[in-house]
Design a protein around this motif. Structure first.
Motif, short mmCIF file in Angstrom:
data_model
loop_
_atom_site.label_atom_id
_atom_site.label_comp_id
_atom_site.label_asym_id
_atom_site.label_seq_id
_atom_site.Cartn_x
_atom_site.Cartn_y
_atom_site.Cartn_z
N GLN A 139 0.82 -1.22 0.00
CA GLN A 139 0.00 0.00 0.00
C GLN A 139 0.85 1.27 0.00
OE1 GLN A 139 -3.42 -0.32 0.04
NE2 GLN A 139 -3.60 -2.47 0.56
N VAL A 141 2.05 4.84 -1.01
CA VAL A 141 1.27 5.99 -1.50
C VAL A 141 2.14 7.18 -1.90
CG1 VAL A 141 -0.88 5.43 -0.27
CG2 VAL A 141 0.92 6.68 0.93
N ARG A 157 3.81 4.25 3.32
CA ARG A 157 2.64 3.40 3.07
C ARG A 157 1.43 3.87 3.86
NH1 ARG A 157 1.68 -0.98 6.95
NH2 ARG A 157 0.53 -1.95 5.26
N ASP A 158 0.26 3.49 3.35
CA ASP A 158 -0.99 3.73 4.06
C ASP A 158 -1.14 2.57 5.04
OD1 ASP A 158 -3.61 3.89 4.87
OD2 ASP A 158 -4.39 4.42 2.90
N GLY A 160 -3.48 2.13 7.23
CA GLY A 160 -4.86 1.93 7.68
C GLY A 160 -5.23 2.92 8.77
N SER A 163 -3.45 6.36 9.16
CA SER A 163 -2.05 6.63 9.50
C SER A 163 -1.10 6.22 8.37
CB SER A 163 -1.67 5.96 10.81
OG SER A 163 -1.66 4.58 10.64
N ARG A 164 0.04 6.88 8.37
CA ARG A 164 1.05 6.63 7.34
C ARG A 164 2.34 6.18 8.01
NH1 ARG A 164 0.22 10.26 2.09
NH2 ARG A 164 -1.78 9.32 1.68
N GLN A 165 3.01 5.25 7.36
CA GLN A 165 4.28 4.75 7.89
C GLN A 165 5.37 4.96 6.88
OE1 GLN A 165 3.51 0.62 8.72
NE2 GLN A 165 3.46 0.95 10.92
N SER B 183 8.92 5.81 10.86
CA SER B 183 7.94 6.67 11.54
C SER B 183 6.53 6.21 11.24
CB SER B 183 8.11 8.12 11.10
OG SER B 183 7.78 8.26 9.73
N HIS B 185 2.68 8.08 11.53
CA HIS B 185 1.95 9.28 11.96
C HIS B 185 0.56 9.33 11.37
CE1 HIS B 185 3.01 11.12 8.07
NE2 HIS B 185 4.12 10.43 8.23
N ALA B 186 -0.37 9.91 12.15
CA ALA B 186 -1.74 10.05 11.69
C ALA B 186 -1.76 11.19 10.68
CB ALA B 186 -2.65 10.37 12.85
#
Lengths: 252, 328
Positions: A139, A141, A157-158, A160, A163-165, B183, B185-186
């Motif tokens: 995933q 992005v 990545r998304d 879920g 949140s993004r990692q 990292s 993050h929202a």
């Protein structure tokens, strides 16, 4: 660097074929949209770094060579057709069919779409990486960041729930791409002319077992009354407004 | 043995966990205590006792898996435990996280994978899984066991257990793999009013182009108290902000009325619309998957329909009557 791009050909209407077809109209098929986004990202990497070779792989009947030709027209260097009577219906079966060719090619990076538009499993990429014993990130992005040592990459990545990692992983690895950050290019005319006449090497997909046999199919179960409103847009609008009034979304 | 793998969402056990329990009970008629539940993630030490009591399953609360582990590392950590217990069916909710974990564990345990399950027939042992972009269900058999992912909201919750299940809290060691999470993050965007709205007006690819967004906005604003929403592609294309996204990777909807405009209705989208919500669908494709959950199907091109509706709503007879009736 060698990048392998996995592309699935799907029916334009997103229908799923559950048994091999006798006759098919090639014009009704196209490349899975997310795989086009994956190919576009691979092409961007190829254009931004020296010495990148890009190999396309597609699994399925002879019609998938059309998808491979389009990918060559977009700028890929090579294509391999992995022959099978039809596309497997389970992510692990698909991965098992793809594994030997990727084991032989041993690319530094494998990219594919995050899911197919018909089955929407989102699991073929992770399954293939798990079978090959290589790390993966799903995933994605954002554009991939290849480190200058050509040994690691960074991916956003998304994860879920909004949140993004950001993940760093070493080559060889597999990445699955979401849409939204690039626009797949149209095939280039001169590439397309070359691709038309170019023989596409093929090999038979390994005879893998069908681990979850499909015994039939049916339409989805109905929820709600399914009342169909036909007529001109004005007539339909009138019935829609009456419905909203009935439900007191609009006052009568 | 049947096992459920339940990941905490925030500090809650997700609703789908009791749906997984229901699937487990249908798979094997027997006592709830014959089923093993692994509860992991943030505050699993609080979630696991709740699940043991609610479901009656033998529950393992696994700690030490909270943050910063890739799916590959987690799968590796769970593998041994599941192998020792001779697990033949492993059930997950079909979520972005399980799309990574389920295939990895299927391969590690040598089990087939059945994904996106929407129903199960206990008499024939048939799993029904979504295909064809949601327009079709495939009937699949896996009598020797499988890793199964269940679409949330498709099965009823299991009844509350009479006897609480046994509970063990355990720390699990997750070894470091080759991937490194730098990292998490929202997304920094204001929350939408989607989850609490009575009426949701949602738009999809049928809008055709970004230039038609004002038309959609007028349409949504003409319906009092309606919240605006959309399907994933519109967020990905940057037409609508992320908080408006309905779907497994976005927000769930439990409004009274959901008006789906030009949305085909992928399984990921449909799974996020509550069973209690009434759906009106506007789509020119007579076989669009969204129609299968719809109360009122309006089979038409979206743009002329929206224009005709707006014209009707601006007619003097309706102009002074607009407004929700809170008394219902």
């Amino acid at each position: 660097m060698h990048i392998a791009v996995l592309i699935k050909q799907i029916h334009s209407l997103g229908t799923t074929q559950i048994r091999p077809a006798r006759e098919e109209n090639i014009s009704e098929f196209r490349i899975n949209r997310l795989d086009e986004h994956a190919l576009e990202e691979a092409l961007r990497i190829k254009e931004s770094l020296p010495g990148v070779t890009l190999t396309l792989i597609s699994l399925g009947p002879d019609r998938v060579t059309e998808a491979l030709r389009r990918g060559l027209g977009m700028g890929a260097d090579n294509a391999i057709h992995l022959k099978a009577e039809m596309e497997p219906l389970s992510a692990t079966d698909t991965a098992a069919a793809l594994r030997p060719v990727l084991k032989d090619l041993a690319p530094d990076l494998i990219v594919c779409g995050a899911m197919s538009e018909d089955l929407m499993q989102g699991m073929t990429g992770p399954a293939l990486a798990a079978m090959l014993g290589i790390p993966w990130v799903s995933q994605v992005v954002k554009e991939l960041l290849i480190h200058s040592d050509n040994k690691t990459l960074e991916a956003t990545r998304d994860a879920g729930a909004g949140s993004r990692q950001v993940i760093r992983l070493p080559f060889p690895c597999l990445v699955t791409i979401q849409q939204g950050f690039n626009i797949p290019r149209y095939p280039n005319i001169s590439h397309m002319i070359q691709a038309r006449t170019r023989p596409i090497p093929s090999r038979d997909a390994p005879a893998t077992s069908n681990t979850t046999p499909v015994t039939g199919s049916s339409p989805p179960t109905r929820r709600g009354r399914g009342l169909r409103i036909t007529g001109t847009p004005e007539e339909q609008a009138a019935q829609f407004v009456a419905y909203l009034q009935e439900r007191q979304v609009l006052k009568t | 043995m049947i096992a459920l793998l339940i990941e905490m969402t925030g500090d809650k056990v997700p609703d789908v966990s009791m749906e997984l329990m229901e699937l487990a009970l249908r798979l094997k008629s027997g006592k709830p205590s014959d089923i093993l539940a692994l509860v992991h993630g943030k505050q699993s030490e609080k979630g696991a006792p709740w699940f043991a009591e609610e479901s009656g399953a033998e529950t393992l609360g696994l700690m030490g898996t909270e943050e910063g582990h890739s799916a590959m590392e987690m799968a590796e950590a769970f593998k041994g435990l599941l192998k020792t217990r001779g697990v033949r069916y492993l059930l997950f909710a079909h979520t972005p996280r399980s799309m990574d974990m389920a295939p990895a564990l299927a391969i590690a345990l040598g089990l087939p994978l059945v994904s996106g399950v929407v129903a199960f027939d206990r008499n024939s042992g048939t799993f029904y899984r979504a295909a064809g972009g949601g327009k079709l269900r495939l009937h699949v058999e896996a009598p020797m066991g499988a890793v199964v992912t269940l679409q949330p909201g498709t099965l009823p919750s299991a009844p509350r257990a009479v006897t609480p299940g046994s509970l063990t809290l355990k720390r699990i060691a997750v070894s470091k793999g080759p991937t490194q999470i730098l990292s998490t993050h929202a997304r920094n965007e204001s929350a939408s009013n989607l989850s609490g709205a009575r009426v949701v007006v949602s738009v999809g690819r049928g809008l055709e182009s970004r230039e038609n967004l004002p038309l959609f906005n007028h349409f949504a604003e003409a319906l009092p108290e309606a919240a605006k929403a959309c399907s994933r592609p519109l967020v990905d294309m940057g037409w609508m902000p992320y908080p408006c996204q309905v779907g497994i990777t976005g927000t769930s909807v439990s409004a009274e009325l959901y008006i789906a405009l030009g949305i085909s209705g992928s399984t990921q989208h449909l799974a996020s619309i509550s069973q209690k919500t009434t759906v009106v669908s506007v789509n020119r494709d007579p076989n669009a998957a969204i129609h299968s959950i719809s109360d009122l199907i309006i089979e038409t091109d979206l743009l002329p329909f929206m224009k005709a509706t707006l014209e009707m709503l601006s007619a003097p007879s309706l102009q002074n009557k607009k407004g929700a009736n809170p008394a219902g």
